[in-house]
Motif scaffolding. Structure first.
Motif, PDB file in Angstrom:
ATOM      1  N   ILE A 339     -18.381  -2.358  -5.825  1.00 51.16           N
ATOM      2  CA  ILE A 339     -17.802  -1.732  -4.652  1.00 51.16           C
ATOM      3  C   ILE A 339     -16.735  -2.735  -4.285  1.00 51.16           C
ATOM      4  O   ILE A 339     -16.826  -3.958  -4.287  1.00 51.16           O
ATOM      5  CB  ILE A 339     -18.756  -1.979  -3.421  1.00 51.16           C
ATOM      6  N   HIS A 340     -15.379  -2.166  -4.332  1.00 44.77           N
ATOM      7  CA  HIS A 340     -14.172  -2.873  -4.179  1.00 44.77           C
ATOM      8  C   HIS A 340     -13.059  -1.893  -3.322  1.00 44.77           C
ATOM      9  O   HIS A 340     -12.261  -1.354  -3.747  1.00 44.77           O
ATOM     10  CB  HIS A 340     -13.580  -3.218  -5.525  1.00 44.77           C
ATOM     11  N   PRO A 341     -13.474  -1.851  -2.260  1.00 46.02           N
ATOM     12  CA  PRO A 341     -12.660  -1.080  -1.051  1.00 46.02           C
ATOM     13  C   PRO A 341     -11.133  -1.340  -1.141  1.00 46.02           C
ATOM     14  O   PRO A 341     -10.323  -0.202  -1.060  1.00 46.02           O
ATOM     15  CB  PRO A 341     -13.247  -1.505   0.226  1.00 46.02           C
ATOM     16  N   GLU A 342     -10.754  -2.501  -1.503  1.00 50.45           N
ATOM     17  CA  GLU A 342      -9.350  -2.937  -1.351  1.00 50.45           C
ATOM     18  C   GLU A 342      -8.570  -1.916  -2.743  1.00 50.45           C
ATOM     19  O   GLU A 342      -7.373  -1.760  -2.268  1.00 50.45           O
ATOM     20  CB  GLU A 342      -9.136  -4.317  -1.623  1.00 50.45           C
ATOM     21  N   THR A 343      -9.146  -1.748  -3.423  1.00 49.26           N
ATOM     22  CA  THR A 343      -8.572  -0.869  -4.550  1.00 49.26           C
ATOM     23  C   THR A 343      -8.112   0.504  -4.020  1.00 49.26           C
ATOM     24  O   THR A 343      -6.995   1.023  -4.463  1.00 49.26           O
ATOM     25  CB  THR A 343      -9.473  -0.612  -5.892  1.00 49.26           C
ATOM     26  N   MET A 349      -0.657   2.339  -2.630  1.00 51.49           N
ATOM     27  CA  MET A 349       0.642   1.697  -2.611  1.00 51.49           C
ATOM     28  C   MET A 349       1.242   1.927  -4.169  1.00 51.49           C
ATOM     29  O   MET A 349       2.425   2.083  -4.465  1.00 51.49           O
ATOM     30  CB  MET A 349       0.431  -0.021  -2.749  1.00 51.49           C
ATOM     31  N   ASP A 350       0.453   2.192  -5.188  1.00 47.33           N
ATOM     32  CA  ASP A 350       0.878   2.577  -6.355  1.00 47.33           C
ATOM     33  C   ASP A 350       1.540   3.886  -6.229  1.00 47.33           C
ATOM     34  O   ASP A 350       2.732   4.196  -6.661  1.00 47.33           O
ATOM     35  CB  ASP A 350      -0.235   2.731  -7.676  1.00 47.33           C
ATOM     36  N   ILE A 351       0.887   4.915  -5.651  1.00 48.67           N
ATOM     37  CA  ILE A 351       1.391   6.308  -5.439  1.00 48.67           C
ATOM     38  C   ILE A 351       2.823   6.212  -4.542  1.00 48.67           C
ATOM     39  O   ILE A 351       3.655   6.961  -4.872  1.00 48.67           O
ATOM     40  CB  ILE A 351       0.456   7.159  -4.662  1.00 48.67           C
ATOM     41  N   LYS A 352       2.868   5.347  -3.718  1.00 49.27           N
ATOM     42  CA  LYS A 352       3.977   5.067  -2.971  1.00 49.27           C
ATOM     43  C   LYS A 352       4.971   4.634  -3.418  1.00 49.27           C
ATOM     44  O   LYS A 352       6.269   5.284  -3.584  1.00 49.27           O
ATOM     45  CB  LYS A 352       3.708   4.318  -1.421  1.00 49.27           C
ATOM     46  N   ASN A 353       4.850   3.612  -4.367  1.00 45.40           N
ATOM     47  CA  ASN A 353       6.072   3.103  -4.858  1.00 45.40           C
ATOM     48  C   ASN A 353       6.277   3.453  -6.414  1.00 45.40           C
ATOM     49  O   ASN A 353       7.600   3.371  -6.739  1.00 45.40           O
ATOM     50  CB  ASN A 353       5.663   1.474  -5.360  1.00 45.40           C
ATOM     51  N   ASN A 354       5.329   4.250  -7.091  1.00 50.41           N
ATOM     52  CA  ASN A 354       5.773   4.470  -8.253  1.00 50.41           C
ATOM     53  C   ASN A 354       5.739   6.046  -8.689  1.00 50.41           C
ATOM     54  O   ASN A 354       5.849   6.730  -9.586  1.00 50.41           O
ATOM     55  CB  ASN A 354       4.917   3.873  -9.407  1.00 50.41           C
ATOM     56  N   LEU A 398      -7.570   2.220   3.431  1.00 47.29           N
ATOM     57  CA  LEU A 398      -6.538   3.430   3.487  1.00 47.29           C
ATOM     58  C   LEU A 398      -6.136   3.616   4.864  1.00 47.29           C
ATOM     59  O   LEU A 398      -4.906   3.897   4.659  1.00 47.29           O
ATOM     60  CB  LEU A 398      -7.869   4.808   3.463  1.00 47.29           C
ATOM     61  N   HIS A 399      -6.494   3.213   5.812  1.00 54.13           N
ATOM     62  CA  HIS A 399      -5.770   3.030   6.973  1.00 54.13           C
ATOM     63  C   HIS A 399      -4.560   2.115   6.988  1.00 54.13           C
ATOM     64  O   HIS A 399      -3.357   2.456   7.526  1.00 54.13           O
ATOM     65  CB  HIS A 399      -6.598   2.797   8.281  1.00 54.13           C
ATOM     66  N   LYS A 400      -4.805   1.187   6.521  1.00 54.97           N
ATOM     67  CA  LYS A 400      -3.923  -0.027   6.137  1.00 54.97           C
ATOM     68  C   LYS A 400      -2.611   0.466   5.350  1.00 54.97           C
ATOM     69  O   LYS A 400      -1.257   0.475   5.817  1.00 54.97           O
ATOM     70  CB  LYS A 400      -4.409  -1.236   5.663  1.00 54.97           C
ATOM     71  N   ALA A 401      -3.025   1.370   4.382  1.00 60.84           N
ATOM     72  CA  ALA A 401      -1.941   1.777   3.609  1.00 60.84           C
ATOM     73  C   ALA A 401      -1.008   2.869   4.243  1.00 60.84           C
ATOM     74  O   ALA A 401       0.146   2.829   4.267  1.00 60.84           O
ATOM     75  CB  ALA A 401      -2.629   2.404   2.035  1.00 60.84           C
ATOM     76  N   ILE A 402      -1.898   3.542   4.950  1.00 61.18           N
ATOM     77  CA  ILE A 402      -1.079   4.802   5.879  1.00 61.18           C
ATOM     78  C   ILE A 402      -0.104   4.096   6.706  1.00 61.18           C
ATOM     79  O   ILE A 402       1.025   4.536   7.035  1.00 61.18           O
ATOM     80  CB  ILE A 402      -2.166   5.703   6.440  1.00 61.18           C
ATOM     81  N   GLN A 403      -0.547   2.960   7.327  1.00 56.89           N
ATOM     82  CA  GLN A 403       0.309   2.124   8.272  1.00 56.89           C
ATOM     83  C   GLN A 403       1.543   1.599   7.424  1.00 56.89           C
ATOM     84  O   GLN A 403       2.700   1.455   8.134  1.00 56.89           O
ATOM     85  CB  GLN A 403      -0.569   0.951   9.088  1.00 56.89           C
ATOM     86  N   GLU A 404       1.272   1.649   6.421  1.00 57.43           N
ATOM     87  CA  GLU A 404       2.620   0.975   5.559  1.00 57.43           C
ATOM     88  C   GLU A 404       3.236   2.053   4.892  1.00 57.43           C
ATOM     89  O   GLU A 404       4.125   1.750   3.918  1.00 57.43           O
ATOM     90  CB  GLU A 404       1.925  -0.170   4.566  1.00 57.43           C
ATOM     91  N   GLY A 405       2.768   3.344   5.421  1.00 56.26           N
ATOM     92  CA  GLY A 405       4.038   4.358   4.688  1.00 56.26           C
ATOM     93  C   GLY A 405       3.310   5.197   4.040  1.00 56.26           C
ATOM     94  O   GLY A 405       4.164   6.334   3.306  1.00 56.26           O
TER      95      GLY A 405
END
Length: 470
Positions: A339-343, A349-354, A398-405
């Motif tokens: 269990i590794h939720p941070e992944t 972020m990988d999808i966003k940046n790359n 997931l919410h943190k990622a959405i907040q970051e774009g």
């Protein structure tokens, strides 16, 4: 702490035809049906796919349950072996047509946004016998089948997917002998992987031809992304993790989103003497038929290091890397997976940046539990607080990622009702709704009530101890 999601966020669950419908009235067996006939001992408690959840007959009741827990989206799949009578000509089975049209119409009437997947590991047996996706004629037959699906249900389906986790059959059937036909052949696996991507692209091409004048129609592929984390910062371990990612994540991701393959990956296949047969026209089809959005299944990461001893086994991708046991990992004690939720944040972020911040959503995430009946209360309701915490932790990141774009627009759990699975049968339960195998009775679990409230409010409360776990 309150976590609130964007307006119009999709909340839902996912399943598949072969894991939920049962096999009644199908004109063909698929490879999983035949596998059970040949080797029932391979399946947990020797439970096969004949009945599963019987959604073939129970779908009106299931849709009422979806409404009770306020799902606004749902993913299932059409069975190739059910819809098509003549696999060569693509003639449609009228009983199957009526079933799927009624099923999908009822979902539409219930205002549940429907995503339909075309292939979920369920190759028709007659086509498996001639090689499955190792055979390029089968690739063309898949494109024909896809066309028939688009023609038959285009007015009812909101979102389409060509395939679910296309890398999994490559691993399970052609590399590691997890599933029938138990083949371990690196070169053949590379060809099957390439042909699978080509089949996906040809289906996308059919879709874009048919819906050329309808910009609202969109198609994707469902990829299981299992990021590879390096053991440490040593160059050999970083290189090994990168190669593991190329094989099991980036090969499909690059082709689907960018229409190409990474040169480093091509070079490795060439050096290993397993480069598949291909031609320029096929590469053009892959390049010109990319997805409109991305669907991501996430369960757990990989932990990778360089090989500690010289590799002496048969020619396999594993010559380049190996797993290591991370001492700090958290494990689902009921299933054995990390269990590794941070992944989920790292994927975003990988999808966003790359990947040009392509719009995407979580099409599967879930926690399997063996022996879940022991958590029933006196009213017969499963008290799956562990699943609620699991969801909260993943949604936090997931919410943190959405907040970051990150351009994520939804989250679907695996699964709606406890469903049948390859080899494991009903060993591990994942649903918001529990299934009694003897009576087929459905009972909403505590997690189903929790997600219902979460969807109504488009938000949830997360405890500090869960935030600090990550």
């Amino acid at each position: 702490m309150k976590i609130k999601f964007p307006e119009n966020f999709l909340w839902g669950a996912a399943t598949s035809g072969p894991q939920s419908e049962g096999s009644k009235d199908k004109p063909h067996l698929n490879v999983m049906d035949k596998w059970f006939q040949l080797h029932p001992e391979d399946f947990h408690n020797q439970v096969g796919p004949e009945i599963t959840c019987n959604s073939y007959e129970k779908y009106p009741e299931d849709i009422e349950l979806m409404q009770r827990i306020n799902l606004n989206s749902f993913r299932t799949s059409i069975q190739w072996s059910r819809l098509i009578d003549d696999l060569e000509t693509g003639t449609v089975n009228q009983k199957a047509l009526k079933y799927y049209r009624d099923y999908f119409s009822r979902l539409k009437k219930a205002n549940i946004k429907l995503m339909v997947n075309l292939y979920h590991f369920d190759m028709p047996w007659e086509l498996q016998e001639v090689g499955g996706f190792a055979n390029k004629h089968v690739v063309d037959l898949f494109a024909l089948y896809a066309k028939r699906c688009f023609e038959s249900f285009g007015d009812l389906v909101d979102m389409w997917s060509t395939m679910n986790e296309p890398i999994v059959p490559v691993e399970a059937q052609y590399l590691y002998k997890w599933w029938y036909p138990y083949i371990s052949d690196y070169k053949l696996a590379a060809q099957v992987g390439y042909n699978t991507i080509l089949a996906h692209a040809k289906a996308v091409k059919e879709f874009k031809i048919l819906f050329a004048n309808d910009s609202k129609k969109e198609i994707t592929v469902v990829l299981n992304l299992t990021p590879s984390y390096s053991k440490d910062d040593k160059p050999e371990n970083i290189k090994a993790a990168k190669l593991s990612d190329e094989f099991f994540n980036k090969s499909m991701l690059e082709a689907a989103v960018n229409g190409r393959f990474n040169q480093e990956f091509i070079d490795v296949l060439k050096a290993d003497n397993v480069l598949p047969e291909f031609n320029k026209s096929e590469l053009d089809i892959i390049a010109n038929n990319r997805i409109d959005f991305l669907a991501v299944n996430y369960y757990q990461p990989r932990r990778i290091q360089g090989r500690e001893k010289p590799y002496s086994g048969e020619n396999m991708p594993d010559k380049h890397f190996e797993n290591f046991d991370w001492a700090e990992k958290r494990i689902n004690p009921h299933r054995g997976w990390e269990i590794h939720p941070e992944t989920i944040y790292n994927i975003a972020m990988d999808i966003k940046n790359n990947y040009n911040n392509i719009k995407w959503f979580i099409s599967e995430n879930g926690m399997g539990v063996e022996g879940e009946e022991k958590f029933k209360n006196q009213d017969g309701v499963i008290q799956d607080d562990y699943r609620i915490d699991f969801i909260k932790e993943h949604l936090y990141w997931l919410h943190k990622a959405i907040q970051e774009g990150s351009n994520c627009f939804g989250y679907q759990m695996w699964t709606f009702i406890d469903c049948w699975s390859w080899a494991n049968s009903f060993k591990n339960r994942y649903g918001f709704v529990s299934l009694d195998l003897k009576t087929q009775a459905r009972t909403i679990k505590k997690s189903g009530t929790w997600i219902s409230n979460c969807i109504i409010n488009n938000e949830f409360e997360i405890e500090e101890n869960l935030v600090n776990k990550n």
